[in-house]
Design an enzyme around this catalytic site. Structure first.
Site, mmCIF file in Angstrom:
data_model
loop_
_atom_site.group_PDB
_atom_site.id
_atom_site.type_symbol
_atom_site.label_atom_id
_atom_site.label_comp_id
_atom_site.label_asym_id
_atom_site.label_seq_id
_atom_site.Cartn_x
_atom_site.Cartn_y
_atom_site.Cartn_z
ATOM 1 N N ARG A 1 50.520 12.819 65.949
ATOM 2 C CA ARG A 1 50.839 14.087 65.308
ATOM 3 C C ARG A 1 51.924 14.998 65.803
ATOM 4 O O ARG A 1 52.548 15.773 65.398
ATOM 5 C CB ARG A 1 49.606 14.785 64.978
ATOM 6 C CG ARG A 1 48.325 14.303 63.984
ATOM 7 C CD ARG A 1 47.274 14.912 63.859
ATOM 8 N NE ARG A 1 46.449 14.839 65.171
ATOM 9 C CZ ARG A 1 45.320 15.195 65.405
ATOM 10 N NH1 ARG A 1 44.703 15.601 64.532
ATOM 11 N NH2 ARG A 1 44.651 15.100 66.526
ATOM 12 N N TYR B 1 49.916 10.431 60.798
ATOM 13 C CA TYR B 1 49.399 8.960 60.517
ATOM 14 C C TYR B 1 49.393 8.492 59.147
ATOM 15 O O TYR B 1 49.782 7.142 59.076
ATOM 16 C CB TYR B 1 47.819 9.078 61.013
ATOM 17 C CG TYR B 1 47.459 9.765 62.148
ATOM 18 C CD1 TYR B 1 48.042 9.537 63.373
ATOM 19 C CD2 TYR B 1 46.458 10.391 62.288
ATOM 20 C CE1 TYR B 1 47.902 9.789 64.429
ATOM 21 C CE2 TYR B 1 45.973 11.009 63.589
ATOM 22 C CZ TYR B 1 46.673 10.848 64.539
ATOM 23 O OH TYR B 1 46.432 11.274 65.954
ATOM 24 N N LEU C 1 41.637 6.457 67.826
ATOM 25 C CA LEU C 1 41.239 7.988 67.562
ATOM 26 C C LEU C 1 40.064 8.209 68.140
ATOM 27 O O LEU C 1 39.109 7.231 68.232
ATOM 28 C CB LEU C 1 41.622 8.159 66.091
ATOM 29 C CG LEU C 1 42.892 8.124 65.495
ATOM 30 C CD1 LEU C 1 42.825 8.283 64.122
ATOM 31 C CD2 LEU C 1 43.972 9.349 66.132
ATOM 32 N N LYS D 1 35.743 1.022 69.836
ATOM 33 C CA LYS D 1 34.218 1.392 69.682
ATOM 34 C C LYS D 1 34.114 2.698 69.613
ATOM 35 O O LYS D 1 34.752 3.405 70.458
ATOM 36 C CB LYS D 1 33.546 0.488 70.579
ATOM 37 C CG LYS D 1 33.855 0.619 71.935
ATOM 38 C CD LYS D 1 33.490 1.986 72.566
ATOM 39 C CE LYS D 1 34.227 2.263 73.835
ATOM 40 N NZ LYS D 1 33.943 3.522 74.103
#
Length: 329
Positions: free
Chosen positions: A43, A63, A79, A102
């Site tokens: 971003r 994104y 993220l 994860k």
């Protein structure tokens, strides 16, 4: 596809510039023969430009703009967990295969939604538990005959406190020790114990200032009474271990989850009158994880088995949270 036909190279884009991506995944993608880093998005356009120049790919601001690129057929999503459901959904909708850090999501219901969506669209969805792809664990399974009948599995994964600005302290972003480090011992228990695991009890210590769990423990059991005793947290000295304790000995893996590429693992086998240390070859679990992702892209059978594993893990995490006694500390 015939065995001697080379697989098409995966063209990967990266959603976000998280530390794990910069330190471990991006370098591995750049050197991997089966994948090509095409672009990375942030971003913050200036940050994207800096990292893109460092890793030799295109920079993208935002994104969604990365997902709109037609020169990308797969994405890596590092993220914060609280953003996974939204952006994995967006990536699958855009027709991209997805490798996601994860945990896959913050709830079992969200994981069910994502796995079903990937199945409908015929896309790979892989949770990036890199430790599963290190050869030391297969070697350990081959040694379990040395310790007789398995009685107890134990595992601990703890790390020092993250930086105060880390998403790990933010419940809205899916922070907390269970989702950050606790998932590793849980996944390791599933790796080594047969059948479904019942949660007998758990405890989570929650920081009053942030509202997120910072440490915890869980006690699990198989249908045959083999127990798993698991501990985790990020208010700890570093520890990354698991052990299998059997009727004739104990086998321990002292660097279970994050061994460096050059590290040669040492497995300890303790028996009545003997201690044996077996040094194993070094292995590159990050590169192996990329291999596994590529295999899932090209195999419907692999994708189906991965989907089942994703849901078993997500359900177990949710069961631990529901069973946990919550204490302040």
């Amino acid at each position: 596809m015939p065995k001697d036909t080379p697989r098409p190279v995966l063209r990967i884009g990266v959603l976000g510039c998280a530390d794990i991506a910069v330190r471990r995944i991006l370098p591995a993608i750049v050197e991997h023969p089966s994948v090509r880093l095409v672009a990375l998005a942030s971003r913050d356009g200036a940050r994207a430009e800096r990292l893109a120049a460092r890793f030799g790919c295109a920079a993208v601001t935002g994104y969604k703009a990365l997902l709109d690129r037609e020169d990308i057929n797969a994405v890596y999503v590092p993220l914060p967990p609280g953003m996974h459901h939204e952006w994995v959904t967006e990536a699958l909708t855009a027709g991209k295969h997805v490798l996601v850090e994860k945990p896959l999501s913050t709830t079992y219901a969200q994981s069910v939604d994502l796995v079903a969506m990937a199945g409908r669209l015929g896309l790979a969805l892989t949770e990036n538990f890199m430790f599963l792809h290190h050869s030391q664990h297969e070697a350990v399974r081959a040694m379990t005959g040395e310790i007789g009948e398995l009685r107890v599995f134990t595992s601990s994964f703890g790390v020092p406190p993250p930086h105060p600005s880390s998403f790990r302290h933010d419940a809205r972003l899916g922070g907390g020790a269970l989702l950050d480090v606790g998932v590793y011992p849980l996944r390791a228990a599933q790796l080594h114990l047969a059948g479904e695991l019942d949660v007998l009890g758990a405890c989570l210590r929650v920081d009053e200032a942030t509202g997120v769990d910072v440490a915890g423990s869980a006690l699990l059991s198989t249908a045959t009474g083999v127990t798993a005793q698991l501990d985790f947290g990020f208010q700890h000295a570093y520890r990354s271990v698991y052990a299998l304790w059997g009727s004739r000995g104990r086998l321990s893996v002292p660097r279970a989850f994050t061994p460096p590429r050059e590290h040669r693992p040492v497995v300890r086998i303790e028996q009545q009158d003997r201690l044996t240390e077996v040094t194993l070859p070094a292995d590159h679990q990050v590169g192996n994880a990329l291999d596994a992702f590529a295999s899932a892209v090209h195999s419907e059978t692999v994708r189906a088995s991965l989907g089942e594993a994703l849901l078993r893990q997500a359900l177990l995490v949710e069961q631990v949270r529901k069973a946990a006694r919550v204490v302040s500390g």
